[in-house]
Scaffold this motif. Structure first.
Motif, PDB file in Angstrom:
ATOM      1  N   TYR A  62      74.518  10.968  71.829  1.00  0.00           N
ATOM      2  CA  TYR A  62      73.843  10.572  70.588  1.00  0.00           C
ATOM      3  C   TYR A  62      74.429  11.278  69.373  1.00  0.00           C
ATOM      4  O   TYR A  62      74.021  11.028  68.240  1.00  0.00           O
ATOM      5  CB  TYR A  62      72.336  10.837  70.672  1.00  0.00           C
ATOM      6  CG  TYR A  62      71.927  12.302  70.701  1.00  0.00           C
ATOM      7  CD1 TYR A  62      71.680  12.996  69.523  1.00  0.00           C
ATOM      8  CD2 TYR A  62      71.770  12.982  71.906  1.00  0.00           C
ATOM      9  CE1 TYR A  62      71.299  14.333  69.542  1.00  0.00           C
ATOM     10  CE2 TYR A  62      71.377  14.314  71.940  1.00  0.00           C
ATOM     11  CZ  TYR A  62      71.150  14.985  70.764  1.00  0.00           C
ATOM     12  OH  TYR A  62      70.766  16.302  70.788  1.00  0.00           O
ATOM     13  N   VAL A 193      66.533  15.985  65.638  1.00  0.00           N
ATOM     14  CA  VAL A 193      66.296  14.928  64.652  1.00  0.00           C
ATOM     15  C   VAL A 193      67.317  13.800  64.846  1.00  0.00           C
ATOM     16  O   VAL A 193      66.963  12.610  64.765  1.00  0.00           O
ATOM     17  CB  VAL A 193      66.365  15.482  63.216  1.00  0.00           C
ATOM     18  CG1 VAL A 193      66.271  14.352  62.196  1.00  0.00           C
ATOM     19  CG2 VAL A 193      65.239  16.489  62.983  1.00  0.00           C
ATOM     20  N   ASP A 194      68.565  14.160  65.128  1.00  0.00           N
ATOM     21  CA  ASP A 194      69.564  13.119  65.393  1.00  0.00           C
ATOM     22  C   ASP A 194      69.187  12.299  66.624  1.00  0.00           C
ATOM     23  O   ASP A 194      69.428  11.082  66.659  1.00  0.00           O
ATOM     24  CB  ASP A 194      70.944  13.747  65.584  1.00  0.00           C
ATOM     25  CG  ASP A 194      71.560  14.245  64.289  1.00  0.00           C
ATOM     26  OD1 ASP A 194      71.067  13.865  63.202  1.00  0.00           O
ATOM     27  OD2 ASP A 194      72.521  15.026  64.353  1.00  0.00           O
ATOM     28  N   LEU A 196      66.135  11.697  67.533  1.00  0.00           N
ATOM     29  CA  LEU A 196      65.061  10.809  67.054  1.00  0.00           C
ATOM     30  C   LEU A 196      65.631   9.629  66.266  1.00  0.00           C
ATOM     31  O   LEU A 196      65.151   8.495  66.392  1.00  0.00           O
ATOM     32  CB  LEU A 196      64.088  11.602  66.176  1.00  0.00           C
ATOM     33  CG  LEU A 196      63.065  12.463  66.898  1.00  0.00           C
ATOM     34  CD1 LEU A 196      62.400  13.438  65.924  1.00  0.00           C
ATOM     35  CD2 LEU A 196      62.019  11.610  67.590  1.00  0.00           C
ATOM     36  N   LYS A 197      66.660   9.888  65.469  1.00  0.00           N
ATOM     37  CA  LYS A 197      67.284   8.791  64.720  1.00  0.00           C
ATOM     38  C   LYS A 197      67.932   7.801  65.684  1.00  0.00           C
ATOM     39  O   LYS A 197      67.858   6.575  65.488  1.00  0.00           O
ATOM     40  CB  LYS A 197      68.311   9.333  63.728  1.00  0.00           C
ATOM     41  CG  LYS A 197      68.897   8.245  62.816  1.00  0.00           C
ATOM     42  CD  LYS A 197      69.868   8.822  61.808  1.00  0.00           C
ATOM     43  CE  LYS A 197      70.314   7.747  60.814  1.00  0.00           C
ATOM     44  NZ  LYS A 197      70.951   6.596  61.473  1.00  0.00           N
ATOM     45  N   TRP A 198      68.566   8.305  66.742  1.00  0.00           N
ATOM     46  CA  TRP A 198      69.138   7.414  67.751  1.00  0.00           C
ATOM     47  C   TRP A 198      68.045   6.531  68.354  1.00  0.00           C
ATOM     48  O   TRP A 198      68.244   5.323  68.540  1.00  0.00           O
ATOM     49  CB  TRP A 198      69.821   8.231  68.847  1.00  0.00           C
ATOM     50  CG  TRP A 198      70.522   7.394  69.884  1.00  0.00           C
ATOM     51  CD1 TRP A 198      71.839   7.045  69.899  1.00  0.00           C
ATOM     52  CD2 TRP A 198      69.929   6.774  71.030  1.00  0.00           C
ATOM     53  NE1 TRP A 198      72.109   6.245  70.987  1.00  0.00           N
ATOM     54  CE2 TRP A 198      70.948   6.060  71.702  1.00  0.00           C
ATOM     55  CE3 TRP A 198      68.645   6.758  71.560  1.00  0.00           C
ATOM     56  CZ2 TRP A 198      70.722   5.337  72.881  1.00  0.00           C
ATOM     57  CZ3 TRP A 198      68.403   6.027  72.721  1.00  0.00           C
ATOM     58  CH2 TRP A 198      69.432   5.334  73.373  1.00  0.00           C
ATOM     59  N   HIS A 200      65.265   5.627  66.932  1.00  0.00           N
ATOM     60  CA  HIS A 200      64.871   4.636  65.916  1.00  0.00           C
ATOM     61  C   HIS A 200      65.833   3.449  65.893  1.00  0.00           C
ATOM     62  O   HIS A 200      65.416   2.287  65.765  1.00  0.00           O
ATOM     63  CB  HIS A 200      64.820   5.305  64.547  1.00  0.00           C
ATOM     64  CG  HIS A 200      64.364   4.402  63.452  1.00  0.00           C
ATOM     65  ND1 HIS A 200      65.249   3.659  62.690  1.00  0.00           N
ATOM     66  CD2 HIS A 200      63.121   4.086  62.996  1.00  0.00           C
ATOM     67  CE1 HIS A 200      64.570   2.937  61.820  1.00  0.00           C
ATOM     68  NE2 HIS A 200      63.278   3.171  61.976  1.00  0.00           N
ATOM     69  N   ASP A 201      67.129   3.740  66.041  1.00  0.00           N
ATOM     70  CA  ASP A 201      68.139   2.697  65.917  1.00  0.00           C
ATOM     71  C   ASP A 201      68.352   1.902  67.209  1.00  0.00           C
ATOM     72  O   ASP A 201      68.880   0.778  67.154  1.00  0.00           O
ATOM     73  CB  ASP A 201      69.475   3.311  65.492  1.00  0.00           C
ATOM     74  CG  ASP A 201      69.430   3.908  64.095  1.00  0.00           C
ATOM     75  OD1 ASP A 201      68.496   3.573  63.332  1.00  0.00           O
ATOM     76  OD2 ASP A 201      70.315   4.727  63.778  1.00  0.00           O
ATOM     77  N   SER A 233      63.409  15.783  57.374  1.00  0.00           N
ATOM     78  CA  SER A 233      64.399  14.895  57.994  1.00  0.00           C
ATOM     79  C   SER A 233      63.851  14.194  59.234  1.00  0.00           C
ATOM     80  O   SER A 233      64.320  13.112  59.599  1.00  0.00           O
ATOM     81  CB  SER A 233      65.659  15.682  58.368  1.00  0.00           C
ATOM     82  OG  SER A 233      65.348  16.729  59.271  1.00  0.00           O
ATOM     83  N   ALA A 234      62.847  14.785  59.883  1.00  0.00           N
ATOM     84  CA  ALA A 234      62.265  14.184  61.084  1.00  0.00           C
ATOM     85  C   ALA A 234      61.162  13.190  60.760  1.00  0.00           C
ATOM     86  O   ALA A 234      60.862  12.289  61.558  1.00  0.00           O
ATOM     87  CB  ALA A 234      61.708  15.277  61.996  1.00  0.00           C
ATOM     88  N   TYR A 237      60.781   9.353  61.645  1.00  0.00           N
ATOM     89  CA  TYR A 237      61.119   8.895  62.990  1.00  0.00           C
ATOM     90  C   TYR A 237      60.051   9.131  64.047  1.00  0.00           C
ATOM     91  O   TYR A 237      60.286   8.884  65.231  1.00  0.00           O
ATOM     92  CB  TYR A 237      62.429   9.552  63.434  1.00  0.00           C
ATOM     93  CG  TYR A 237      63.573   9.291  62.488  1.00  0.00           C
ATOM     94  CD1 TYR A 237      63.938   7.989  62.156  1.00  0.00           C
ATOM     95  CD2 TYR A 237      64.281  10.340  61.918  1.00  0.00           C
ATOM     96  CE1 TYR A 237      64.981   7.741  61.274  1.00  0.00           C
ATOM     97  CE2 TYR A 237      65.335  10.106  61.042  1.00  0.00           C
ATOM     98  CZ  TYR A 237      65.680   8.800  60.726  1.00  0.00           C
ATOM     99  OH  TYR A 237      66.709   8.554  59.848  1.00  0.00           O
TER     100      TYR A 237
END
Length: 553
Positions: A62, A193-194, A196-198, A200-201, A233-234, A237
């Motif tokens: 990720y 957080v990255d 979590l972004k993964w 989301h996407d 930043s979190a 998400y």
């Protein structure tokens, strides 16, 4: 033999992570999968495995490279791949000691795992779990955390990440290294957080709902969840959170983090202006140096002499840098940024028995009311007589070891949990639900006749619904912590159903479990989770009144 204080906690969490990787909690092998399944992501196509009604994708990258010139920085861009990438083996965990049944730890560790009932268009709640191990150990493939039963039995999607830990994840260089290293003291949190972004996407491709994500975690994972709850930043998400046996009320200040960095430079004989030499030191050597530094608590508590305990330098964890983590997660108030996000928080009734077991401590079981004061005075000083008097009055049938365990457990995990619940209520936003896990394991601490009860970390296999009879009808094996009694299966189902219902709706509920009211400052309702669950108002009222009177809450 002394009570475990917060300065010892981070060390113990590393050992706890290793202990819980034992094969008793091993993941199902993909070697005999029923079938294979493929799905698309924003980076390329993946092949996972379907077994017993669950699709499992292991070791999904990720984030890009975080070694070499990316050390202490945000990851390099993750490059898409062509063709179909196998997601059949777990990815490398973060740098730490070797782990059972997992790949060798590596500096490049940004992988996650997904368990789902199906890769379809159904919008299931997503349960995004941060592993325990303080901020220095553990992984998203750690024992007890197999998400198969949650996915299969409760129709949810489970995600777990590996992320940077220890010195490589939390070394504070902001004041030395320039803008490329901004946020360096929180790289391990940015990794999550990255992840979590993964989600989301990509999670819609795995049958999950990107707009219904619950973050949760136990021990160090609870402290990570506390930080995520306060990180801008979190915020986009996730929708709700659960902090389990890891109340992260306060984190390290920039000043303390800078002192820790200076301590590291002295040990390495590197002048601060030559900080770039850190980029050339092998990761294994940095790990060895990390072990030589003094440990500090991953979160801080009040004491009776001043409003906040000053954390000593040493140890690595999130930094209140004013940007990535703008303020302490729950001090002086609950974070405004998550005002409208429901929260679960609580702890296990006998947290400390885990640490007695881990340290092979048998002396506590020999305590008498004559020797108990001496054991508590190291931590509580002049307040010791009042503490013992209060606990004996509130628990008239308790033995001296019982009181020692109760005091050690509530100060370790309980007081911070109550503090978080109260601050969340005072905020006047989304509800917060307070719990105690109380199923009693009959297993004895080796060398004693004292039962484990409800030790730290026992909740992991219960809330993941991994305390169930074998699917093939064979005789159940003894649980690593949970013992042999079949009643544990009912307690595990209650725990898992409460948490998955909360993930789905924002309100915990389960069949055959009383309605769980949100916490308030009048009745102070607490759900006690066991074979038979019950709501208890004003639980530990005498003890908490005493702790407040001496400034511990």
């Amino acid at each position: 033999m002394n009570p475990l204080d917060r300065r010892d906690f981070l060390t113990r969490m590393t050992l706890a992570a290793a202990a819980l990787s034992l094969p008793h909690y091993g993941f199902s092998s993909i070697g005999r999968a029923d079938d294979f399944v493929t799905t698309d992501t924003t980076y390329g196509r993946l092949r996972g495995a379907r077994k017993d009604g669950v699709n499992l994708f292991k070791g999904i990258p990720y984030g890009g490279r975080i070694s070499g010139d990316r050390r202490f920085r945000r990851p390099a861009t993750l490059e898409p791949w062509t063709g179909v990438r196998d997601a059949l083996e777990f990815g490398a965990p973060a740098m730490q000691g070797p782990r059972r049944n997992e790949p060798a730890p590596s500096e490049d560790c940004l992988f996650l795992n997904v368990w789902t009932p199906a890769n379809d268009s159904k919008k299931r709640p997503v349960m995004f779990y941060s592993h325990g191990g303080g901020f220095v150990g553990g992984s998203g493939a750690a024992g007890g955390q197999d998400g198969s039963n949650l996915a299969r039995n409760f129709d949810v999607v489970v995600v777990e990440t590996n992320h940077r830990l220890g010195l490589l994840g939390f070394l504070y260089l902001d004041e030395l290294a320039g803008s490329d290293y901004a946020g360096s003291g929180n790289m391990g949190m940015f990794d999550i957080v990255d992840g979590l972004k993964w989600v989301h996407d990509n999670i819609a491709q795995f049958g999950g709902d990107p707009n219904n994500v619950m973050i949760w975690g136990e021990s160090g994972g609870g402290a990570k969840t506390s930080c995520l709850y306060a990180m801008p930043s979190a915020a986009p998400y996730f929708n709700k959170a659960s902090i389990e046996s890891g109340p992260g009320v306060r984190m390290a200040s920039k000043e303390i983090a800078a002192e820790t960095t200076a301590m590291l430079f002295r040990e390495l004989n590197i002048a601060p202006k030559n900080w770039r030499k850190l980029l050339d030191i092998p990761a294994a050597d940095l790990l060895a140096m990390q072990a030589k530094l003094p440990f500090a608590p991953p979160f801080q508590e009040k004491n009776n002499k001043k409003s906040l305990m000053e954390r000593r330098a040493g140890g690595f964890g999130p930094v209140v840098d004013g940007v990535a983590l703008p303020h302490n997660p729950f001090d002086p108030t609950a974070p405004t940024i998550s005002r409208d996000k429901p929260l679960l928080v609580g702890w296990n009734e006998d947290e400390f028995t885990f640490f007695a077991w881990e340290r092979k401590d048998t002396e506590f079981a020999k305590l008498t009311f004559e020797t108990l004061p001496k054991q508590l005075e190291t931590q509580f000083g002049e307040n010791t007589p009042q503490i013992i008097e209060t606990y004996r009055k509130a628990n008239p049938n308790a033995t001296a070891p019982d009181i020692f365990i109760a005091v050690s457990s509530i100060t370790m995990m309980g007081l911070g949990s109550v503090d978080i619940a109260e601050k969340k209520v005072k905020q006047g936003g989304a509800p917060v639900y307070l719990y105690n896990f109380g199923y009693k394991s009959e297993k004895k601490i080796p060398g004693t006749d004292y039962a484990m009860g409800t030790p730290h970390a026992m909740d992991i296999s219960f809330k993941f619904n991994n305390e169930i009879p074998p699917r093939d009808g064979s005789a159940p094996k003894e649980s690593f912590f949970g013992g042999n009694r079949p009643e544990r299966f009912t307690a595990s189902h209650h725990f898992a159903e409460l948490w998955t219902t909360f993930a789905r709706t924002g309100k915990p509920a389960a069949k055959d479990v009383p309605a769980w009211p949100a916490y308030n400052l009048k009745d102070r309702p607490t759900m006690r989770i066991d074979t038979t669950c019950e709501v208890i108002d004003n639980r530990f009222s005498q003890e908490l009144a005493m702790w407040r009177s001496i400034g511990k809450v």
